[in-house]
Design a protein around this motif. Structure first.
Motif, short mmCIF file in Angstrom:
data_model
loop_
_atom_site.label_atom_id
_atom_site.label_comp_id
_atom_site.label_asym_id
_atom_site.label_seq_id
_atom_site.Cartn_x
_atom_site.Cartn_y
_atom_site.Cartn_z
N GLU A 124 -5.63 -0.42 6.71
CA GLU A 124 -5.32 1.22 6.38
C GLU A 124 -5.31 2.16 7.21
O GLU A 124 -4.63 3.42 7.00
CB GLU A 124 -6.95 1.36 5.94
CG GLU A 124 -7.35 0.10 4.66
CD GLU A 124 -7.00 0.35 3.38
OE1 GLU A 124 -6.13 1.41 3.10
OE2 GLU A 124 -5.64 -0.87 2.71
N PRO A 129 -9.08 -4.01 8.50
CA PRO A 129 -9.06 -3.09 8.03
C PRO A 129 -8.20 -2.20 8.66
O PRO A 129 -7.93 -1.32 8.05
CB PRO A 129 -10.64 -2.79 8.83
CG PRO A 129 -11.25 -4.48 8.60
CD PRO A 129 -9.90 -4.84 8.67
N THR A 167 -4.21 3.29 -5.46
CA THR A 167 -4.49 2.97 -4.13
C THR A 167 -5.53 1.57 -4.62
O THR A 167 -5.55 1.72 -6.05
CB THR A 167 -5.35 3.68 -3.49
OG1 THR A 167 -6.74 4.63 -4.43
CG2 THR A 167 -4.81 5.69 -2.74
N PHE A 168 -5.81 0.83 -3.90
CA PHE A 168 -6.35 -0.36 -3.96
C PHE A 168 -6.90 -1.18 -2.75
O PHE A 168 -6.77 -0.86 -1.45
CB PHE A 168 -5.86 -1.72 -4.11
CG PHE A 168 -4.57 -1.93 -3.78
CD1 PHE A 168 -4.32 -3.36 -2.87
CD2 PHE A 168 -2.99 -1.44 -3.48
CE1 PHE A 168 -3.54 -4.18 -1.75
CE2 PHE A 168 -2.35 -2.13 -2.76
CZ PHE A 168 -2.10 -3.14 -1.98
N ARG A 169 -8.02 -2.03 -3.05
CA ARG A 169 -9.07 -1.93 -1.35
C ARG A 169 -8.99 -4.16 -2.62
O ARG A 169 -8.37 -4.94 -3.25
CB ARG A 169 -9.83 -1.25 -1.29
CG ARG A 169 -10.54 -0.46 -0.92
CD ARG A 169 -10.68 0.05 0.34
NE ARG A 169 -10.61 1.38 0.30
CZ ARG A 169 -9.94 2.46 1.09
NH1 ARG A 169 -8.87 1.74 1.79
NH2 ARG A 169 -9.79 3.60 0.91
N GLY A 170 -9.33 -4.90 -1.14
CA GLY A 170 -10.22 -5.81 -1.46
C GLY A 170 -9.01 -7.09 -1.70
O GLY A 170 -8.45 -7.48 -2.43
N TYR A 171 -8.20 -6.78 -0.53
CA TYR A 171 -6.86 -7.77 -0.28
C TYR A 171 -7.05 -8.42 0.23
O TYR A 171 -7.52 -8.07 1.68
CB TYR A 171 -5.61 -6.74 -0.42
CG TYR A 171 -5.28 -5.66 0.50
CD1 TYR A 171 -5.03 -6.70 2.26
CD2 TYR A 171 -5.83 -4.58 0.15
CE1 TYR A 171 -5.28 -5.36 2.61
CE2 TYR A 171 -5.69 -3.59 1.20
CZ TYR A 171 -5.63 -4.07 2.38
OH TYR A 171 -4.81 -3.04 3.33
N ARG A 191 0.57 -1.44 -0.15
CA ARG A 191 -0.27 0.20 0.33
C ARG A 191 1.18 1.25 0.15
O ARG A 191 0.49 2.19 -0.78
CB ARG A 191 -1.18 0.00 1.03
CG ARG A 191 -2.51 -0.76 1.73
CD ARG A 191 -2.95 -0.38 0.65
NE ARG A 191 -3.77 0.34 1.01
CZ ARG A 191 -4.00 1.80 0.77
NH1 ARG A 191 -3.08 1.85 -0.24
NH2 ARG A 191 -4.84 2.18 1.26
#
Length: 170
Positions: free
Chosen positions: A122, A119, A21-25, A12
Motif C-alpha cells: 500500500e 502492508p 481499490t481493494f484490500r485483503g489480498y 492495485r
C-alpha cells in the motif's frame, strides 16, 4: 473475502486507474521472493511448479508489426482469447495454494509476509501514484555527512589492513 494476485502492486495500480481499490489480498510474487528459490513471474512460477507452459500473450495478439489489440484478437479467435484470459486466475490460484502451504511451514517468515510485506504494498503504490516530495537541501546535507562517514570508515579499514589505499574500497 481474500483476493489472490500474482503481482498485487501492479493490480492495485491498474485498478486504481479505473477508480477501483481493494484490500485483503495475497501475493504470489512476494511469497516466492520470501521463499527465495522460485521465479517471481507467474508464468515462470507455474512452469516451475507444474511443468507446464502457460499461453503467452504474443500467441494471442501477435508480435511486432503483426501485433493487434486484445479486443481485435478476441473478435478473430474468441476461444484463444478466452483460454488466455482464464489461465491467469487459474494459474494464480494453483501457484498460491502451493506457495502458501510452503510459507506456512515458516511461521516467522509468514508473519513477516503478513505484517510487513503485504502492508508495504500500500505504501509503495501510494508513493508511486502520488510521487514523493524531497527537501533537496536536506538530501545534499545527508549526502555530505554519509560521504564523510564513508571516507572515515575507509581510512579505518586501511589502518586495520595496514595499507594506504585498499583496492576494495574504490
Amino acid at each position: 473475502r481474500v483476493k489472490i494476485a500474482a503481482n498485487a502492486k501492479f493490480e492495485r495500480h491498474i485498478l486504481a486507474g479505473h477508480g477501483v481499490t481493494f484490500r485483503g489480498y495475497e501475493d504470489t510474487m512476494i511469497i516466492a521472493w520470501l521463499l527465495g528459490d522460485l521465479p517471481l513471474g507467474l508464468k515462470d512460477q507455474f512452469n516451475h511448479l507444474f511443468g507446464r507452459e502457460m499461453i503467452k500473450i504474443e500467441d494471442v495478439i501477435g508480435r511486432g508489426k503483426h501485433q493487434r489489440s486484445f479486443k481485435d484478437a478476441q473478435a478473430d479467435n474468441p476461444a484463444a482469447a478466452i483460454e488466455y484470459a482464464a489461465q491467469d486466475p487459474d494459474a494464480t490460484l494453483r501457484v498460491y495454494e502451493v506457495l502458501n502451504k510452503r510459507l506456512s511451514a515458516y511461521p516467522k517468515m509468514e508473519r513477516l509476509y503478513r505484517e510487513v510485506e503485504l502492508p508495504f504494498i500500500e505504501v509503495i503504490v501510494e508513493q508511486e501514484r502520488n510521487g514523493m516530495a524531497f527537501d533537496a537541501t536536506r538530501l545534499i546535507d545527508a549526502n555530505r555527512v554519509l560521504l564523510e562517514q564513508l571516507h572515515q570508515l575507509i581510512n579505518e579499514m586501511n589502518d586495520v589492513l595496514g595499507v594506504t589505499d585498499c583496492y576494495l574500497c574504490g
